[in-house]
Design a protein around this motif. Structure first.
Motif, PDB file in Angstrom:
ATOM      1  N   GLU A  45      48.496  48.948  35.285  1.00 35.19           N
ATOM      2  CA  GLU A  45      48.121  49.754  36.543  1.00 35.19           C
ATOM      3  C   GLU A  45      48.352  48.817  37.731  1.00 35.19           C
ATOM      4  N   ILE A  46      48.315  49.432  38.659  1.00 34.43           N
ATOM      5  CA  ILE A  46      48.981  48.610  40.059  1.00 34.43           C
ATOM      6  C   ILE A  46      47.543  48.032  40.687  1.00 34.43           C
ATOM      7  N   VAL A  47      47.759  46.745  41.104  1.00 32.47           N
ATOM      8  CA  VAL A  47      46.489  45.895  41.572  1.00 32.47           C
ATOM      9  C   VAL A  47      46.706  46.063  43.181  1.00 32.47           C
ATOM     10  N   ASP A  61      41.363  50.621  44.689  1.00 30.13           N
ATOM     11  CA  ASP A  61      40.120  50.770  45.310  1.00 30.13           C
ATOM     12  C   ASP A  61      39.379  49.608  44.324  1.00 30.13           C
ATOM     13  N   SER A  62      39.707  49.351  43.116  1.00 34.08           N
ATOM     14  CA  SER A  62      38.813  48.444  42.075  1.00 34.08           C
ATOM     15  C   SER A  62      38.922  46.773  42.623  1.00 34.08           C
ATOM     16  N   VAL A  63      39.952  46.606  43.709  1.00 31.98           N
ATOM     17  CA  VAL A  63      40.014  45.166  43.973  1.00 31.98           C
ATOM     18  C   VAL A  63      39.798  44.990  45.501  1.00 31.98           C
ATOM     19  N   LYS A  64      39.798  46.145  46.446  1.00 32.99           N
ATOM     20  CA  LYS A  64      39.488  46.087  47.875  1.00 32.99           C
ATOM     21  C   LYS A  64      38.600  45.046  48.115  1.00 32.99           C
ATOM     22  N   GLY A  65      38.999  44.282  48.953  1.00 29.16           N
ATOM     23  CA  GLY A  65      37.574  43.214  49.542  1.00 29.16           C
ATOM     24  C   GLY A  65      37.622  42.163  48.745  1.00 29.16           C
ATOM     25  N   ARG A  66      38.181  42.033  47.344  1.00 28.11           N
ATOM     26  CA  ARG A  66      38.147  40.822  46.572  1.00 28.11           C
ATOM     27  C   ARG A  66      39.386  40.164  46.397  1.00 28.11           C
ATOM     28  N   PHE A  67      40.534  40.869  46.263  1.00 24.91           N
ATOM     29  CA  PHE A  67      41.994  40.562  46.298  1.00 24.91           C
ATOM     30  C   PHE A  67      42.736  40.418  47.422  1.00 24.91           C
ATOM     31  N   THR A  68      43.638  39.491  47.643  1.00 23.97           N
ATOM     32  CA  THR A  68      44.283  39.650  48.608  1.00 23.97           C
ATOM     33  C   THR A  68      46.011  39.361  48.107  1.00 23.97           C
ATOM     34  N   ILE A  69      46.989  40.139  48.774  1.00 25.12           N
ATOM     35  CA  ILE A  69      48.319  39.881  48.244  1.00 25.12           C
ATOM     36  C   ILE A  69      49.053  39.323  49.614  1.00 25.12           C
ATOM     37  N   SER A  70      49.764  38.414  49.215  1.00 27.19           N
ATOM     38  CA  SER A  70      50.402  37.786  50.454  1.00 27.19           C
ATOM     39  C   SER A  70      51.807  37.256  49.930  1.00 27.19           C
ATOM     40  N   ARG A  71      52.725  37.186  50.850  1.00 30.51           N
ATOM     41  CA  ARG A  71      54.177  36.748  50.352  1.00 30.51           C
ATOM     42  C   ARG A  71      54.576  35.490  51.399  1.00 30.51           C
ATOM     43  N   ASP A  72      55.487  34.653  51.057  1.00 27.64           N
ATOM     44  CA  ASP A  72      56.155  33.609  51.782  1.00 27.64           C
ATOM     45  C   ASP A  72      57.515  33.766  51.428  1.00 27.64           C
ATOM     46  N   GLN A  81      45.646  36.240  45.690  1.00 30.21           N
ATOM     47  CA  GLN A  81      44.341  35.638  45.752  1.00 30.21           C
ATOM     48  C   GLN A  81      43.233  36.329  45.095  1.00 30.21           C
ATOM     49  N   MET A  82      42.352  35.887  44.243  1.00 25.54           N
ATOM     50  CA  MET A  82      41.266  36.943  43.581  1.00 25.54           C
ATOM     51  C   MET A  82      40.126  36.129  43.368  1.00 25.54           C
ATOM     52  N   ASN A  83      39.292  36.773  44.394  1.00 21.87           N
ATOM     53  CA  ASN A  83      37.798  36.133  44.547  1.00 21.87           C
ATOM     54  C   ASN A  83      37.006  37.016  44.143  1.00 21.87           C
ATOM     55  N   SER A  84      35.762  36.551  43.816  1.00 23.30           N
ATOM     56  CA  SER A  84      34.559  37.389  43.214  1.00 23.30           C
ATOM     57  C   SER A  84      34.911  38.131  41.891  1.00 23.30           C
ATOM     58  N   LEU A  85      35.767  37.165  41.137  1.00 24.09           N
ATOM     59  CA  LEU A  85      36.000  38.153  39.851  1.00 24.09           C
ATOM     60  C   LEU A  85      35.120  38.455  39.101  1.00 24.09           C
TER      61      LEU A  85
END
Length: 126
Positions: A45-47, A61-72, A81-85
């Motif tokens: 499933e997509i995160v 929806d299951s990761v909103k507010g806890r995970f952050t995707i970024s790119r360089d 970045q996965m917080n509040s796992l």
């Protein structure tokens, strides 16, 4: 395009982890990137996903507010970045690259991702 993942491992509930995915080739900056996860009893499933420019993102929806995707794009690398796992975040995580379909809506469908990383295990447990 070859994708090589790093990060992952064992973390306690409410802990944090950062996954990285480094891409080879010069077209990285023109591709949408996504993070997916899979467990033995569920389909992949997509995160989260991020547009080629980094200006648009999508989160399950299951990761909103806890995970952050970024790119360089200068480093040909995408991060998760996965917080509040939570224990339910335990899974094998995969990064993927796909051809953009819409300028402001990164690709979300698994079938539209053409290149995949090798996967990395994330275990959330006390």
């Amino acid at each position: 395009v070859q994708l090589v993942q790093s990060g992952g491992g064992l973390v306690q509930p409410e802990g944090s982890l950062r996954l990285s995915c480094a891409a080879s080739g010069r077209i990285f900056s023109s591709l949408d990137m996504g993070w997916f996860r899979q467990t033995p009893d569920k389909e992949r499933e997509i995160v989260a996903s991020i547009g080629w420019s980094g200006d648009s993102t999508y989160y399950a929806d299951s990761v909103k507010g806890r995970f952050t995707i970024s790119r360089d794009n200068a480093k040909n690398t995408v991060y998760l970045q996965m917080n509040s796992l939570k224990p339910e975040d335990t899974a094998d995580y995969y990064c993927a690259a796909g051809i953009p379909k819409h300028p402001r809506d990164p690709v979300q469908s698994i079938g539209e991702y053409n290149y995949w990383g090798q996967g990395t295990q994330v275990t959330v447990s006390s």
